[in-house]
Design a protein around this motif. Structure first.
Motif, mmCIF file in Angstrom:
data_model
loop_
_atom_site.group_PDB
_atom_site.id
_atom_site.type_symbol
_atom_site.label_atom_id
_atom_site.label_comp_id
_atom_site.label_asym_id
_atom_site.label_seq_id
_atom_site.Cartn_x
_atom_site.Cartn_y
_atom_site.Cartn_z
ATOM 1 N N GLY A 116 10.692 8.519 -2.615
ATOM 2 C CA GLY A 116 10.943 7.638 -3.754
ATOM 3 C C GLY A 116 10.304 6.282 -3.632
ATOM 4 N N ALA A 117 9.514 6.056 -2.566
ATOM 5 C CA ALA A 117 8.872 4.764 -2.344
ATOM 6 C C ALA A 117 7.359 4.915 -2.406
ATOM 7 C CB ALA A 117 9.281 4.191 -0.995
ATOM 8 N N LEU A 118 6.675 3.790 -2.648
ATOM 9 C CA LEU A 118 5.216 3.754 -2.655
ATOM 10 C C LEU A 118 4.758 3.152 -1.331
ATOM 11 C CD1 LEU A 118 2.573 4.157 -4.322
ATOM 12 C CD2 LEU A 118 2.799 1.737 -4.979
ATOM 13 N N TRP A 119 3.869 3.858 -0.624
ATOM 14 C CA TRP A 119 3.434 3.440 0.714
ATOM 15 C C TRP A 119 1.957 3.066 0.699
ATOM 16 C CZ3 TRP A 119 6.499 4.215 5.359
ATOM 17 C CH2 TRP A 119 7.781 4.735 5.106
ATOM 18 N N LEU A 120 1.593 2.112 1.557
ATOM 19 C CA LEU A 120 0.195 1.755 1.777
ATOM 20 C C LEU A 120 -0.296 2.455 3.039
ATOM 21 C CD1 LEU A 120 -2.338 -0.064 1.196
ATOM 22 C CD2 LEU A 120 -1.299 -1.761 2.717
ATOM 23 N N LYS A 121 -1.497 3.031 2.978
ATOM 24 C CA LYS A 121 -2.081 3.693 4.147
ATOM 25 C C LYS A 121 -2.663 2.634 5.097
ATOM 26 C CE LYS A 121 -3.379 7.806 1.476
ATOM 27 N NZ LYS A 121 -4.520 8.637 1.006
ATOM 28 N N SER A 122 -1.804 1.785 5.608
ATOM 29 C CA SER A 122 -2.271 0.667 6.434
ATOM 30 C C SER A 122 -2.783 1.126 7.799
ATOM 31 C CB SER A 122 -1.169 -0.380 6.602
ATOM 32 O OG SER A 122 0.011 0.198 7.110
ATOM 33 N N THR A 123 -2.405 2.353 8.223
ATOM 34 C CA THR A 123 -2.930 2.863 9.497
ATOM 35 C C THR A 123 -4.437 3.105 9.420
ATOM 36 O OG1 THR A 123 -2.259 5.087 8.786
ATOM 37 C CG2 THR A 123 -0.786 3.900 10.302
ATOM 38 N N ASP A 124 -4.968 3.237 8.202
ATOM 39 C CA ASP A 124 -6.420 3.381 8.042
ATOM 40 C C ASP A 124 -7.152 2.110 8.470
ATOM 41 O OD1 ASP A 124 -5.898 5.856 7.025
ATOM 42 O OD2 ASP A 124 -6.491 5.410 4.962
ATOM 43 N N ASP B 86 2.101 3.208 8.598
ATOM 44 C CA ASP B 86 1.985 2.899 7.176
ATOM 45 C C ASP B 86 3.183 2.067 6.729
ATOM 46 O OD1 ASP B 86 -0.357 4.313 7.072
ATOM 47 O OD2 ASP B 86 0.546 6.148 6.249
ATOM 48 N N ARG B 87 2.975 1.271 5.677
ATOM 49 C CA ARG B 87 4.003 0.327 5.245
ATOM 50 C C ARG B 87 4.447 0.595 3.804
ATOM 51 N NH1 ARG B 87 5.596 -2.219 9.984
ATOM 52 N NH2 ARG B 87 3.731 -2.363 11.299
ATOM 53 N N VAL B 88 5.746 0.426 3.583
ATOM 54 C CA VAL B 88 6.292 0.562 2.233
ATOM 55 C C VAL B 88 5.856 -0.627 1.393
ATOM 56 C CG1 VAL B 88 8.393 0.621 0.847
ATOM 57 C CG2 VAL B 88 8.281 1.900 3.000
ATOM 58 N N MET B 89 5.340 -0.353 0.201
ATOM 59 C CA MET B 89 4.960 -1.410 -0.731
ATOM 60 C C MET B 89 6.048 -1.620 -1.782
ATOM 61 S SD MET B 89 0.974 -0.454 -1.452
ATOM 62 C CE MET B 89 0.947 -1.562 -2.855
ATOM 63 N N ARG B 90 6.450 -0.490 -2.385
ATOM 64 C CA ARG B 90 7.492 -0.568 -3.419
ATOM 65 C C ARG B 90 8.639 0.329 -2.981
ATOM 66 N NH1 ARG B 90 4.863 1.125 -8.172
ATOM 67 N NH2 ARG B 90 5.510 3.252 -7.666
ATOM 68 N N LYS B 91 9.808 -0.279 -2.840
ATOM 69 C CA LYS B 91 10.976 0.459 -2.371
ATOM 70 C C LYS B 91 11.513 1.378 -3.460
ATOM 71 C CE LYS B 91 12.762 -3.542 -1.068
ATOM 72 N NZ LYS B 91 13.663 -4.578 -0.515
ATOM 73 N N THR C 173 8.150 -4.925 -1.312
ATOM 74 C CA THR C 173 8.359 -5.540 0.002
ATOM 75 C C THR C 173 7.572 -6.848 0.055
ATOM 76 O OG1 THR C 173 6.552 -4.195 0.873
ATOM 77 C CG2 THR C 173 8.799 -3.371 1.191
ATOM 78 N N TYR C 174 7.932 -7.701 1.014
ATOM 79 C CA TYR C 174 7.436 -9.074 0.987
ATOM 80 C C TYR C 174 5.947 -9.221 1.232
ATOM 81 C CZ TYR C 174 8.000 -8.606 6.061
ATOM 82 O OH TYR C 174 7.922 -8.173 7.360
ATOM 83 N N GLY D 165 4.854 -19.449 11.595
ATOM 84 C CA GLY D 165 5.614 -19.233 12.814
ATOM 85 C C GLY D 165 5.287 -17.884 13.436
ATOM 86 N N THR D 166 5.575 -17.739 14.717
ATOM 87 C CA THR D 166 5.266 -16.488 15.407
ATOM 88 C C THR D 166 6.063 -15.312 14.850
ATOM 89 O OG1 THR D 166 6.865 -17.142 17.117
ATOM 90 C CG2 THR D 166 4.541 -17.522 17.587
ATOM 91 N N ASP D 167 7.150 -15.593 14.117
ATOM 92 C CA ASP D 167 7.920 -14.507 13.520
ATOM 93 C C ASP D 167 7.141 -13.812 12.400
ATOM 94 O OD1 ASP D 167 8.186 -16.991 12.156
ATOM 95 O OD2 ASP D 167 9.915 -16.247 11.041
ATOM 96 N N HIS D 168 6.018 -14.387 11.981
ATOM 97 C CA HIS D 168 5.182 -13.759 10.953
ATOM 98 C C HIS D 168 4.093 -12.869 11.560
ATOM 99 C CE1 HIS D 168 7.001 -16.936 8.502
ATOM 100 N NE2 HIS D 168 6.637 -16.246 7.456
ATOM 101 N N HIS D 169 4.123 -12.682 12.866
ATOM 102 C CA HIS D 169 3.054 -11.922 13.525
ATOM 103 C C HIS D 169 2.895 -10.531 12.927
ATOM 104 C CE1 HIS D 169 1.144 -9.446 16.671
ATOM 105 N NE2 HIS D 169 0.464 -10.541 16.932
ATOM 106 N N GLY D 170 4.015 -9.897 12.607
ATOM 107 C CA GLY D 170 3.958 -8.530 12.103
ATOM 108 C C GLY D 170 3.306 -8.391 10.741
ATOM 109 N N THR D 171 3.199 -9.486 9.993
ATOM 110 C CA THR D 171 2.618 -9.391 8.646
ATOM 111 C C THR D 171 1.096 -9.404 8.665
ATOM 112 O OG1 THR D 171 2.558 -11.787 8.253
ATOM 113 C CG2 THR D 171 4.614 -10.644 7.758
ATOM 114 N N ILE D 172 0.506 -9.857 9.772
ATOM 115 C CA ILE D 172 -0.946 -10.059 9.781
ATOM 116 C C ILE D 172 -1.682 -8.748 9.509
ATOM 117 C CG2 ILE D 172 -2.920 -10.716 11.196
ATOM 118 C CD1 ILE D 172 -1.092 -12.686 12.656
#
Length: 557
Positions: free
Chosen positions: A291-299, A305-310, A316-317, A341-348
């Motif tokens: 039921g969610a839309l995912w981005l093929k970010s592993t490419d 891969d990351r959820v784009m639309r829940k 998602t942010y 901040g370093t807490d944003h590392h995962g978004t890069i």
């Protein structure tokens, strides 16, 4: 001296080109690890020996002889020592080093500044949501962002400072309801007070002003309160404007200005988020699952891969972040630096993956990120964790009021961004050599005092006879002045304003040593003017470097 250094480099390049076509492009000088070994060093002989199948020391001897035969080396170089397996240690004549004094005094505040390169740069920093005053972590980010902007301006970039914030969402909703509870007379500790609400006393201030129907104005918005305790949307808008105004006061106290404030909500109202999602779908870089839309970010190198639309339809942010950076690119900013901040590392990884997947021509590695750790504050030997005003953290304005804007900026810039830092309030107010900002500012003030005692026109010093500047302390000081432009360029390239603080401390130490070694206001007019020219040049470089950091260069302490 900078011109002389380039002439000597050109001479080295010509000899290397003769030895091996193409090698001239790699001509470079290093600073010897031991000052006594010389002023410039070259490892060219060792680099070329293997491909040329020659003994590096013999090659070094041949290169030494060839360089010493050149007119430019004969004019400016006293000798070249051959050391170890082929190091060339170049010793300059005193008159070569003395030229830097004229260069500094001639360029003034423009010393170290490069001409425009025609390129645009955006630096996004602070970007605090308007849910409370700016804390010390925001202060570190403000100092970093502003200094990096100044560094790039010295390198000829057209720099744009941007503040991005969320003016909607869960946190803003919590701000509105917290204000409403306070307006109704409910406070932290009461049975009805929500656990997730904001507890700082500033919430009560917002509620009081809302009930009083006040108007608040910030740099990017203005709102008048209705005074109706049931007007939750009005309370939300008022609270956002109120806290944006408070943040503006924080930034004014820190002498930080922004060119533009960008609202996250505008990405939705303008249709940018929807358009970005559609680009990713059309590019075949998404899929539906659970039921969610995912981005093929592993490419693109992400670990999953990351959820784009829940499944509930919300994004998602990182999705608005991708839309925002596409907007940056479309606005002509081919280089973008984000200070976070370093807490944003995962978004890069996911933001960069989204930008690549969107297929809009953005290069890999866009944008650049500078991540910083939080800051501990120590006062009276104990860590300070809360502010009476904010409730749960030390505010930037607290720190400025306890010390000074200059101390806060210099201290927060004195370490690499990703290293832990403890801000010692007691040290920041000391007036001794243990306080780094005082130590540097005192060097500048000390020179101003000497120049004031002299009473002459500093502008005339650029024409002084500098022959008397031949002592070891004077030559060491001149060599350090000559390193300033390259230090700026390296600090900009590496996003490293801490390098500027290191350099300024070293320059201040060199000046203090020189002052202790040689009296400046002597009877001999020629010697006095030469020494005055040197210290005036030193004051100029101290002033220029402090300006990059946003720190004042006082004439008196």
């Amino acid at each position: 001296m900078l011109k002389i250094k380039q002439e000597l480099l050109d001479g080295l390049a010509a000899e290397l080109e003769t030895l091996s076509p193409g090698a001239g492009a790699r001509a470079a000088f290093e600073s010897p690890k031991v000052a006594a070994h010389g002023d410039f060093a070259s490892t060219a002989a060792m680099q070329l020996a293997k491909p040329l199948k020659l003994n590096p020391r013999q090659l070094g001897e041949n290169l030494r002889a060839a360089l010493l035969a050149q007119p430019v080396y004969q004019r400016w170089v006293s000798d070249i020592d051959l050391a170890g397996p082929g190091f060339l240690n170049i010793r300059l004549k005193p008159e070569a080093k003395q030229q830097i004094v004229r260069e500094v005094l001639g360029a003034g505040s423009g010393f170290g500044v490069q001409p425009s390169n025609g390129q645009k740069l955006m630096v996004e920093f602070v970007s605090a949501n308007p849910t409370g005053p700016l804390h010390v972590g925001h202060g570190r980010q403000a100092a970093l962002g502003d200094a990096i902007c100044s560094l790039y301006q010295t390198q000829g970039w057209q720099v744009h400072r941007e503040f991005y914030y969320n003016d909607a969402g869960v946190q803003i909703g919590t701000l509105a309801t917290s204000t409403q509870w306070r307006a109704k007379g409910v406070k932290p500790g009461d049975a009805e007070w929500p656990e997730a609400a904001y507890n700082g006393e500033y919430i009560q201030d917002i509620a009081n002003d809302f009930l009083a129907k006040k108007t608040v104005k910030s740099d990017d918005r203005e709102f008048t309160a209705s005074g109706d305790v049931n007007d939750l949307d009005g309370m939300r808008q008022f609270a956002v404007a109120y806290l944006r105004h408070e943040q503006d006061l924080d930034l004014q106290a820190f002498a930080v200005k922004f060119d533009h404030y960008y609202l996250e909500s505008s990405l939705y109202t303008s249709g940018r988020v929807a358009a970005t999602v559609q680009k990713l779908i059309d590019a075949g870089k998404t899929y539906e699952q659970d039921g969610a839309l995912w981005l093929k970010s592993t490419d693109y190198g992400d670990d999953k891969d990351r959820v784009m639309r829940k499944s509930d339809g919300s994004f998602t942010y990182f999705v608005p972040d991708v839309a925002y950076h596409i907007a940056k690119w479309e606005r002509g900013f081919t280089k973008v630096i984000n200070i976070q901040g370093t807490d944003h590392h995962g978004t890069i990884a996911r933001v960069r993956a989204g930008l690549q997947a969107a297929g809009v021509g953005i290069p890999q590695g866009y944008p650049d990120y500078v991540l910083h750790t939080m800051v501990r504050v120590v006062r009276g030997g104990e860590e300070v964790k809360i502010s009476k005003r904010a409730g749960s953290y030390v505010t930037l304005r607290d720190l400025i009021e306890w010390t000074s804007k200059d101390a806060v900026r210099f201290f927060l810039l004195s370490r690499k961004p990703d290293t832990e830092y403890t801000f010692d309030v007691d040290l920041a107010v000391q007036k001794n050599n243990d306080n780094p900002v005082y130590y540097v500012q005192y060097a500048h003030a000390r020179i101003c005092s000497v120049l004031a005692s002299w009473g002459g026109d500093v502008a005339t010093l650029k024409d002084a006879d500098l022959a008397a500047l031949d002592s070891a302390p004077a030559q060491a000081l001149m060599l350090l002045l000559a390193k300033y432009p390259a230090m700026l360029a390296d600090a900009a390239r590496d996003f490293a304003p801490h390098d500027v603080t290191f350099y300024l401390r070293e320059l201040a130490a060199s000046y203090h040593s020189y002052y202790d070694a040689e009296r400046i206001l002597v009877d001999d007019e020629a010697v006095k003017n030469a020494r005055l020219a040197l210290v005036a040049a030193t004051a100029q470089v101290l002033h220029n470097g402090l300006a990059v950091l946003g720190v004042g260069a006082p004439q008196k302490m």
